[in-house]
Every structure is written in structure tokens, then in C-alpha cells.
Design an enzyme around this catalytic site. Sequence first.
Site, mmCIF file in Angstrom:
data_model
loop_
_atom_site.group_PDB
_atom_site.id
_atom_site.type_symbol
_atom_site.label_atom_id
_atom_site.label_comp_id
_atom_site.label_asym_id
_atom_site.label_seq_id
_atom_site.Cartn_x
_atom_site.Cartn_y
_atom_site.Cartn_z
ATOM 1 N N HIS A 193 -2.247 -10.790 -3.267
ATOM 2 C CA HIS A 193 -1.590 -9.577 -2.793
ATOM 3 C C HIS A 193 -0.182 -9.532 -3.390
ATOM 4 C CE1 HIS A 193 -4.227 -8.624 0.970
ATOM 5 N NE2 HIS A 193 -4.920 -9.265 0.069
ATOM 6 N N GLU B 85 0.715 -13.989 -1.470
ATOM 7 C CA GLU B 85 1.609 -12.877 -1.769
ATOM 8 C C GLU B 85 2.454 -13.291 -2.974
ATOM 9 O OE1 GLU B 85 1.676 -9.978 -0.271
ATOM 10 O OE2 GLU B 85 0.488 -10.317 1.547
#
Length: 279
Positions: free
Chosen positions: A59, A148
Site C-alpha cells: 500500500h 505501507e
Amino acid sequence: MAKQSCTGVSGRYTSDGTDMNRDFHSHWQSGTRLKFAEETKLIMKYAETVPAVLGISFHDGSLVVNYPWDGKPDKNSGEYAASPDDNLFISLAKSYSLVHKTMALPGKQCTYNEFPDGITNGNEWYKVFNGMQDWNYFYNDCFEVTIELGCCKYPTDAERTFGDVWSDNFESIFAYTKMANHGIKGRVTDYNGNPITGANISVSGKGKPIRVRHEAGYYWRPLARDTYDITATKPGYYSLTRRNIQVNKSEATEVNFILISKSQVRRNKKSHTKQQNVA
């Protein structure tokens, strides 16, 4: 040069308006979802068909490794929600973050998010249901984390950003994948050497049981370094426990099981009884 945008949700919705980031089964929620996006169904079919030991979902929008549970009904958002394999997930998350160039360094993370060691429990960060991470762990026994990759979701210079991201992450990716060999592996067969799929492998009451999903009866189970009792079970077979199995960090410990069919034992007993009567 256009100004980059670091926030937003553009790109995560399908053409029919489905948010794929919230489009998976949740074992916490009762009832059956009647509709999934076509893209989600393809991902689910692949994950259910091809057994995987570890998983990563990449992500953007922060700089951290996120691990299960992403959401738990009895925990408020911001509270820690430990999975049955919490210690293992912490180890998996750190295997990635501590090798990353900046993820675990104070002052090098995103200004609005600072995470000790560059890792976070999902629910403690913010509560989410229907994500792929928890689904893959619960339903497919795939130990998945969410990475992330950076603070800005939509950088302007995509080519340069990709090079930076690869430079920052490639050693972490390899370090994480090596964790698949930290634990136990083996094969489950019957007395005649036929593979037994669908058997459960449980570990000394620690962590969730995993299923033998490989068609040839092979399984892989990440574990932290320790000594365990490992049990294989399947309806219709006598369970078998292998005790004091030592797990180290160098390679997976091989633990094989031969399960005896209860029906075969009954047939053998009947045959033996008949032979005695004849004699």
C-alpha cells in the site's frame, strides 16, 4: 511540474464502485456476502487454489508494516487486537522493517505517523474489517502483512519514486521471504503413503491451526525459535503428536506424519475376528 497529491482514495475502486481494500470475507461478521468485485473473486480463487506461506500487500500513504488483526469486534479502534500468532507476526513485521533503510528510524517516518520499530498492529492503528490481510490469514493460513511503502500516495515523478522505493525495500522483501523457512515443514500421509489433504496442524496450543492444502500432502508453518509439540488431526483418522520438536532460525525443521485410518483399523479388527472364528 504538477503538484503531487499525498492523500485520497483514487484508484482503489473498481468500475462498479467496489472498494477492493474492503471487499473480502470477514470471519467476525455473520452472514454471507452475495457479491464481490470480479477482481476480488479472482484474487480469492488464486489464493485458495495456490497455497502460500507468507503474503505481502503493498500500500501507500504511510511508512510501516501493519499486521493482524486489522479489526476485532471486542476492541475499539486504537486498541491492540492480538491474533493467535501475535508474537510470530511481530517477528515477521520486524524482519521487514528493521532491514528497510528508514522505516524503523525515528524522525525518518511520516511526520503524521511515528511507529516504534516501524511496525503496528492493525486495529491499534485504526480498525478495519473486510481487508485482504485478515482474510488471507484466517481462511488460507497465509501469514500476510501490509506494507505501507511511503508517505505520499500519488507522487508526481513516478519513475524516480519507483527507483527509490525499490532501493529502500528490496533487501527487506528478501529478508521477509526467508522467514518462510523459519518454522516447520513436512508431509501428511496415510499408512500406505497416500497424501492426506485437509488435515489440521496445530502447535502446542500456540497460534491458529493450519490446514494441509497441498495436493501431495505437504505443509509449511512459520514459527519462532522454540521447542514445540506438533499435532496432526483429521476426522476419520487417529491424531498424532510429535513432541519436543526444536525449531531454529537456520532452516525449517521437517516434521512428517503418518495418520492411521479409523475405518481401516475397524476392518482389520473384523478380519482378525473372522480368522479366529474360522480357526
